[in-house]
Structure formats: C-alpha cells, structure tokens
Motif scaffolding. Structure first.
Motif, PDB file in Angstrom:
ATOM      1  N   ASP A  72      43.812  42.162  40.078  1.00 38.50           N
ATOM      2  CA  ASP A  72      42.728  41.606  40.894  1.00 38.50           C
ATOM      3  C   ASP A  72      41.375  41.771  40.221  1.00 38.50           C
ATOM      4  OD1 ASP A  72      44.464  40.721  42.840  1.00 38.50           O
ATOM      5  OD2 ASP A  72      44.252  42.529  44.078  1.00 38.50           O
ATOM      6  N   ALA A  73      41.148  42.896  39.556  1.00 40.49           N
ATOM      7  CA  ALA A  73      39.877  43.107  38.847  1.00 40.49           C
ATOM      8  C   ALA A  73      39.731  42.095  37.716  1.00 40.49           C
ATOM      9  CB  ALA A  73      39.806  44.526  38.294  1.00 40.49           C
ATOM     10  N   LYS A  75      41.204  39.092  37.516  1.00 42.67           N
ATOM     11  CA  LYS A  75      41.039  37.749  38.080  1.00 42.67           C
ATOM     12  C   LYS A  75      39.610  37.539  38.579  1.00 42.67           C
ATOM     13  CE  LYS A  75      45.820  36.934  39.550  1.00 42.67           C
ATOM     14  NZ  LYS A  75      46.686  36.699  40.719  1.00 42.67           N
ATOM     15  N   SER A  76      39.042  38.555  39.204  1.00 39.62           N
ATOM     16  CA  SER A  76      37.681  38.459  39.720  1.00 39.62           C
ATOM     17  C   SER A  76      36.669  38.272  38.589  1.00 39.62           C
ATOM     18  CB  SER A  76      37.350  39.709  40.528  1.00 39.62           C
ATOM     19  OG  SER A  76      36.013  39.698  40.933  1.00 39.62           O
ATOM     20  N   LYS A  77      36.745  39.097  37.564  1.00 43.65           N
ATOM     21  CA  LYS A  77      35.826  38.994  36.417  1.00 43.65           C
ATOM     22  C   LYS A  77      36.003  37.661  35.686  1.00 43.65           C
ATOM     23  CE  LYS A  77      33.746  43.029  36.282  1.00 43.65           C
ATOM     24  NZ  LYS A  77      32.316  43.227  36.273  1.00 43.65           N
ATOM     25  N   TYR A  78      37.250  37.232  35.562  1.00 45.90           N
ATOM     26  CA  TYR A  78      37.557  35.989  34.868  1.00 45.90           C
ATOM     27  C   TYR A  78      36.992  34.789  35.628  1.00 45.90           C
ATOM     28  CZ  TYR A  78      40.407  33.116  31.705  1.00 45.90           C
ATOM     29  OH  TYR A  78      40.845  32.244  30.753  1.00 45.90           O
ATOM     30  N   ARG A  79      37.107  34.826  36.943  1.00 49.16           N
ATOM     31  CA  ARG A  79      36.552  33.748  37.766  1.00 49.16           C
ATOM     32  C   ARG A  79      35.032  33.684  37.632  1.00 49.16           C
ATOM     33  NH1 ARG A  79      38.272  30.294  41.093  1.00 49.16           N
ATOM     34  NH2 ARG A  79      37.045  29.408  42.765  1.00 49.16           N
ATOM     35  N   GLU A  80      34.385  34.849  37.605  1.00 48.59           N
ATOM     36  CA  GLU A  80      32.929  34.886  37.409  1.00 48.59           C
ATOM     37  C   GLU A  80      32.555  34.214  36.090  1.00 48.59           C
ATOM     38  OE1 GLU A  80      31.388  38.899  37.569  1.00 48.59           O
ATOM     39  OE2 GLU A  80      32.380  39.284  39.490  1.00 48.59           O
TER      40      GLU A  80
END
Length: 187
Positions: A72-73, A75-80
C-alpha cells in the motif's frame, strides 16, 4: 491539422472557430487512461494493460508483491508520482509479482529484485532500479526524466579473468574488447 467548427450561440448567431484535432485526440486519449494501470490476475484489467503497452508514452512499471506489508505504501507513492507526470509522455503501471511472470522473463528480471521499477522508452531502452524503497520512487523517475540514469543491459558480469585467446564478451566489455582494441576481431 486544423478543422473549422461552427457554434450556434444562444442569440442565434454563429461563431466560426478553429481547433486542433490532434490536440483534441491527445486530450481524449490522456483523459481516458488510468493514472496508474494495475496489472494483476483480474481479467477485467487486461484491456487496460493492453492499452498501456500499446500507448505512445514511455512506460514506467513498478513490480512488487501485492500481498506484502509495504504494498500500500508503494502504491500510494507511485500514484502521487504518476499524478505529477500526467501528460508529460510517461505512463505508469503497477504489477503484482504473481501476475507478472511473463514480464519478468521478457525483461530478464529475477524475483529477488522486487520491489523494482523499470522504465522503457519507445525505442526499447530500459532503465532498471531493483530493491526499491517507496521514498525512492520520485527520485528515480526524476533522474530518468532528467537523463541521469544509464540504460539497463541484460548481460552477464565482466569476467575477472579473460586471458585466453578466445575472449568472452559481455555488454559492459563490448566497447573495450571489440571496438577499442585496435585489433581485427571475429565476433
């Protein structure tokens, strides 16, 4: 290519304006694409994955184990990061290790390199960063965009001892052994 467009205004008059069809097509393409395409075992995602790989942009692909504690960490950073570079010629995909075995074979990757990011240009150059941390995603993409990373070459390492009359040539030794040797060579 410019096209004419006639707009009927509320007052009954017409206004003739020109618009750029290519710009409109580009806008529609970018607007209809996901910020981050997810590659997993869900067959409903496969059309989006195909669209990702057939798209005109460079391709940033993050591979990780979706069942890991840090997924999840990542995916979140990658989306940003994907949001930051939207419309700048790079598309983003996040792939589950389990579903990505074909990609691993194609790129010559190993599961022990996960999590990893690989960026592929339209001319098939690849830029790889294995053992990635979530906070390093933005640094890696920025280095790529700034042209500060070397392409990844699928190759064996340079041999420590290569004294025999028949030499072993690998990607990193090709220039020195073949082109800069000053000798006639048969490869």
């Amino acid at each position: 290519m410019l096209a004419d467009c006639v707009l009927d205004c509320e007052n009954g008059s017409s206004v003739k304006e020109e618009f750029n069809v290519e710009a409109l097509e580009k806008f529609l393409e970018e607007s209809s694409s996901a910020v981050v395409t997810e590659f997993n075992n869900d067959p409903d995602n496969h059309p989006f994955v195909i669209k990702f790989f057939n798209g005109p942009n460079d391709k940033a692909m993050l591979f990780l184990n979706f069942s890991s504690d840090v997924a999840d960490a990542f995916k979140s950073k990658y989306r940003e990061e994907a949001e930051k570079y939207k419309g700048e010629g790079i598309s983003f995909l996040v792939g589950d290790l389990e579903a990505s075995q074909g990609a691993f074979q194609y790129f010559g990757l190993k599961e022990d390199q996960v999590p990893l990011i690989i960026i592929q240009t339209n001319d098939r150059q690849k830029f790889l960063k294995p053992h990635l941390e979530p906070d390093h995603i933005s640094v890696r993409v920025k280095e790529y965009k700034d042209g500060k990373v070397s392409p990844y070459k699928k190759s064996e390492p340079i041999l420590e001892k290569n004294d025999d009359p028949v030499k072993v040539v690998v990607a990193e030794s090709l220039q020195d052994i073949i082109f800069k040797s000053g000798k006639n060579v048969l490869l």
